[in-house]
Design a protein around this motif. Structure first.
Motif, PDB file in Angstrom:
ATOM      1  N   GLN A  54     -52.390 -40.405  -9.755  1.00 11.85           N
ATOM      2  CA  GLN A  54     -53.410 -39.217 -10.066  1.00 11.85           C
ATOM      3  C   GLN A  54     -54.838 -39.322  -9.591  1.00 11.85           C
ATOM      4  O   GLN A  54     -55.069 -40.419  -9.028  1.00 11.85           O
ATOM      5  CB  GLN A  54     -53.601 -39.308 -11.771  1.00 11.85           C
ATOM      6  CG  GLN A  54     -52.292 -38.853 -12.455  1.00 11.85           C
ATOM      7  CD  GLN A  54     -52.030 -38.575 -13.806  1.00 11.85           C
ATOM      8  OE1 GLN A  54     -52.566 -39.417 -14.678  1.00 11.85           O
ATOM      9  NE2 GLN A  54     -51.937 -37.478 -14.334  1.00 11.85           N
ATOM     10  N   TYR A  55     -55.878 -38.534  -9.778  1.00 10.41           N
ATOM     11  CA  TYR A  55     -56.982 -38.475  -9.296  1.00 10.41           C
ATOM     12  C   TYR A  55     -58.073 -38.318 -10.440  1.00 10.41           C
ATOM     13  O   TYR A  55     -57.703 -37.875 -11.525  1.00 10.41           O
ATOM     14  CB  TYR A  55     -57.178 -37.532  -8.099  1.00 10.41           C
ATOM     15  CG  TYR A  55     -56.904 -36.008  -8.394  1.00 10.41           C
ATOM     16  CD1 TYR A  55     -57.992 -35.281  -8.861  1.00 10.41           C
ATOM     17  CD2 TYR A  55     -55.582 -35.297  -8.352  1.00 10.41           C
ATOM     18  CE1 TYR A  55     -57.801 -33.729  -8.993  1.00 10.41           C
ATOM     19  CE2 TYR A  55     -55.393 -33.996  -8.445  1.00 10.41           C
ATOM     20  CZ  TYR A  55     -56.636 -33.310  -8.955  1.00 10.41           C
ATOM     21  OH  TYR A  55     -56.235 -31.624  -9.177  1.00 10.41           O
ATOM     22  N   SER A  89     -58.964 -39.214  -4.960  1.00 11.05           N
ATOM     23  CA  SER A  89     -57.664 -40.005  -5.347  1.00 11.05           C
ATOM     24  C   SER A  89     -58.088 -41.462  -5.831  1.00 11.05           C
ATOM     25  O   SER A  89     -59.207 -42.052  -5.539  1.00 11.05           O
ATOM     26  CB  SER A  89     -56.765 -40.375  -4.268  1.00 11.05           C
ATOM     27  OG  SER A  89     -56.201 -39.017  -3.893  1.00 11.05           O
ATOM     28  N   GLY A  92     -53.910 -34.339 -11.764  1.00 10.51           N
ATOM     29  CA  GLY A  92     -52.992 -34.365 -10.898  1.00 10.51           C
ATOM     30  C   GLY A  92     -51.559 -34.394 -11.394  1.00 10.51           C
ATOM     31  O   GLY A  92     -51.212 -35.201 -12.305  1.00 10.51           O
ATOM     32  N   LYS A  93     -50.587 -33.522 -10.802  1.00 14.04           N
ATOM     33  CA  LYS A  93     -49.133 -33.800 -11.289  1.00 14.04           C
ATOM     34  C   LYS A  93     -48.499 -34.822 -10.452  1.00 14.04           C
ATOM     35  O   LYS A  93     -47.170 -34.672 -10.638  1.00 14.04           O
ATOM     36  CB  LYS A  93     -48.532 -32.243 -11.473  1.00 14.04           C
ATOM     37  CG  LYS A  93     -49.116 -31.427 -12.375  1.00 14.04           C
ATOM     38  CD  LYS A  93     -48.666 -30.146 -12.380  1.00 14.04           C
ATOM     39  CE  LYS A  93     -49.580 -29.001 -13.496  1.00 14.04           C
ATOM     40  NZ  LYS A  93     -48.924 -27.624 -13.394  1.00 14.04           N
ATOM     41  N   ALA A  94     -49.051 -35.062  -9.049  1.00 19.12           N
ATOM     42  CA  ALA A  94     -47.785 -35.632  -8.058  1.00 19.12           C
ATOM     43  C   ALA A  94     -47.886 -37.412  -8.412  1.00 19.12           C
ATOM     44  O   ALA A  94     -48.080 -38.081  -7.399  1.00 19.12           O
ATOM     45  CB  ALA A  94     -48.270 -35.257  -6.897  1.00 19.12           C
ATOM     46  N   HIS A  95     -47.843 -37.744  -9.739  1.00 21.77           N
ATOM     47  CA  HIS A  95     -47.911 -38.938  -9.893  1.00 21.77           C
ATOM     48  C   HIS A  95     -46.506 -39.594  -9.787  1.00 21.77           C
ATOM     49  O   HIS A  95     -45.492 -38.991  -9.640  1.00 21.77           O
ATOM     50  CB  HIS A  95     -48.339 -39.137 -11.281  1.00 21.77           C
ATOM     51  CG  HIS A  95     -47.651 -38.309 -12.445  1.00 21.77           C
ATOM     52  ND1 HIS A  95     -46.314 -38.743 -12.727  1.00 21.77           N
ATOM     53  CD2 HIS A  95     -48.024 -37.364 -12.817  1.00 21.77           C
ATOM     54  CE1 HIS A  95     -45.853 -38.133 -13.515  1.00 21.77           C
ATOM     55  NE2 HIS A  95     -46.811 -36.930 -13.693  1.00 21.77           N
ATOM     56  N   TYR A 125     -54.172 -42.480  -2.723  1.00 27.73           N
ATOM     57  CA  TYR A 125     -53.071 -41.941  -3.247  1.00 27.73           C
ATOM     58  C   TYR A 125     -51.756 -42.781  -3.336  1.00 27.73           C
ATOM     59  O   TYR A 125     -51.258 -43.286  -4.446  1.00 27.73           O
ATOM     60  CB  TYR A 125     -52.834 -40.656  -2.937  1.00 27.73           C
ATOM     61  CG  TYR A 125     -51.672 -39.899  -3.453  1.00 27.73           C
ATOM     62  CD1 TYR A 125     -51.606 -39.375  -4.938  1.00 27.73           C
ATOM     63  CD2 TYR A 125     -50.423 -39.751  -2.685  1.00 27.73           C
ATOM     64  CE1 TYR A 125     -50.296 -38.663  -5.338  1.00 27.73           C
ATOM     65  CE2 TYR A 125     -49.247 -39.222  -3.036  1.00 27.73           C
ATOM     66  CZ  TYR A 125     -49.058 -38.685  -4.285  1.00 27.73           C
ATOM     67  OH  TYR A 125     -47.964 -38.149  -4.777  1.00 27.73           O
ATOM     68  N   TYR A 131     -43.718 -38.553  -1.361  1.00 31.55           N
ATOM     69  CA  TYR A 131     -45.005 -38.535  -1.713  1.00 31.55           C
ATOM     70  C   TYR A 131     -46.044 -38.450  -0.928  1.00 31.55           C
ATOM     71  O   TYR A 131     -45.911 -39.144   0.229  1.00 31.55           O
ATOM     72  CB  TYR A 131     -45.545 -39.764  -2.670  1.00 31.55           C
ATOM     73  CG  TYR A 131     -44.674 -39.923  -4.074  1.00 31.55           C
ATOM     74  CD1 TYR A 131     -45.052 -39.426  -5.129  1.00 31.55           C
ATOM     75  CD2 TYR A 131     -43.773 -40.593  -3.800  1.00 31.55           C
ATOM     76  CE1 TYR A 131     -44.311 -39.537  -6.322  1.00 31.55           C
ATOM     77  CE2 TYR A 131     -42.690 -40.915  -4.951  1.00 31.55           C
ATOM     78  CZ  TYR A 131     -43.420 -40.317  -6.270  1.00 31.55           C
ATOM     79  OH  TYR A 131     -42.316 -40.748  -7.523  1.00 31.55           O
ATOM     80  N   ASP A 158     -50.519 -33.128  -4.587  1.00 30.63           N
ATOM     81  CA  ASP A 158     -51.379 -32.348  -5.301  1.00 30.63           C
ATOM     82  C   ASP A 158     -51.730 -31.184  -4.436  1.00 30.63           C
ATOM     83  O   ASP A 158     -51.925 -30.082  -5.048  1.00 30.63           O
ATOM     84  CB  ASP A 158     -52.526 -32.872  -5.803  1.00 30.63           C
ATOM     85  CG  ASP A 158     -52.010 -34.040  -6.967  1.00 30.63           C
ATOM     86  OD1 ASP A 158     -51.377 -33.413  -7.925  1.00 30.63           O
ATOM     87  OD2 ASP A 158     -52.314 -35.312  -7.022  1.00 30.63           O
ATOM     88  N   GLU A 201     -49.895 -27.506  -5.030  1.00 25.45           N
ATOM     89  CA  GLU A 201     -50.371 -26.861  -5.992  1.00 25.45           C
ATOM     90  C   GLU A 201     -51.600 -25.668  -5.594  1.00 25.45           C
ATOM     91  O   GLU A 201     -51.651 -24.869  -6.408  1.00 25.45           O
ATOM     92  CB  GLU A 201     -50.977 -27.620  -7.290  1.00 25.45           C
ATOM     93  CG  GLU A 201     -50.334 -28.501  -7.984  1.00 25.45           C
ATOM     94  CD  GLU A 201     -49.363 -27.919  -8.871  1.00 25.45           C
ATOM     95  OE1 GLU A 201     -49.709 -27.165  -9.787  1.00 25.45           O
ATOM     96  OE2 GLU A 201     -47.983 -28.337  -8.729  1.00 25.45           O
TER      97      GLU A 201
END
Length: 232
Positions: A35-36, A50, A94-97, A117, A199, A227, A230
């Motif tokens: 997450q950021y 990030s 952020g959703k790309a965790h 990240y 990722y 992220d 998005e």
């Protein structure tokens, strides 16, 4: 999201136009690997960076910021940190965790300071114990931009499940590794990307090109995280 004021514990140049920042929040904060945070410059001006580490006992947040004279967006943030010794942030975003419950093999792809990240995600995976193969591809323009190269080589030597692949776009005659674009290196090394969790972090243009290229290699949409996706 939580809004918190942080003191600036460190602000150091790691390489030309690349800065390491360590922040100490006045309150405890929580976030997921990958997450950021948003640096609050004004109510209508919040700038994403990030987080390069995981939640830790010291409670600090680490950032890797690319900032040259032509990048006022980031330079203004560094200048405020230098002048005031503190900064206000909001997090987590952020959703790309990291999907920590997945046991798919993992490819982490970073462009430039997008490495922050992937470092957060990898650091957590190492702490949990690697349960699957992990490949970290880090693309930069010049070899000198590999500011965490030694750390990555050390981690890869210590963990047999981890493969580290630096990719230098403009390698000189002494460079022995991959050259060109980082997503192309992945395309060359993997006949198929089906079954992998991937990722991605870096410039939006890079992420967009990689997404389309990886589709051709069979990546499943729900196993591709970034992220940037998005917004593009």
């Amino acid at each position: 999201m939580q809004k918190v004021t942080c003191s600036v514990e460190a602000l150091e140049e790691m390489a030309e136009a690349l800065w390491y920042v360590r922040l100490k929040p006045e309150l405890s904060v929580d976030f997921l690997p990958g997450q950021y945070l948003l640096v609050v410059m004004a109510d209508d001006d919040k700038r994403p960076f990030s987080i390069a580490n995981t939640v830790n006992e010291e409670g600090v947040l680490e950032l890797h910021i690319g900032a040259g004279p032509d990048n006022t967006y980031a330079m203004q943030v560094l200048k405020r940190m230098q002048e005031q010794g503190q900064i206000e942030v909001q997090l987590p975003a952020g959703k790309a965790h990291l999907r920590s419950d997945s046991r798919h093999p993992v490819i982490l792809m970073a462009g430039g300071t997008g490495f922050a990240y992937t470092r957060s995600i990898l650091q957590q995976m190492l702490a949990d114990g690697l349960h699957q193969p992990v490949f970290l591809y880090w693309g930069v323009r010049f070899e000198d931009n590999l500011y965490a190269d030694q750390e990555m080589k050390t981690w890869a030597a210590e963990h047999k499940e981890l493969t580290y692949v630096p990719v230098v776009q403009n390698g000189d005659e002494h460079w022995q590794g991959h050259t060109g674009l980082v997503h192309e290196a992945i395309m060359e090394d993997f006949p198929s990307l089906a079954g992998y969790d991937i990722y991605v972090a870096g410039r939006f243009e890079m992420a967009g090109v990689a997404r389309e290229a990886f589709k051709e290699k069979g990546v499943e949409a729900d196993h591709l995280f970034g992220d940037a996706f998005e917004f593009i």
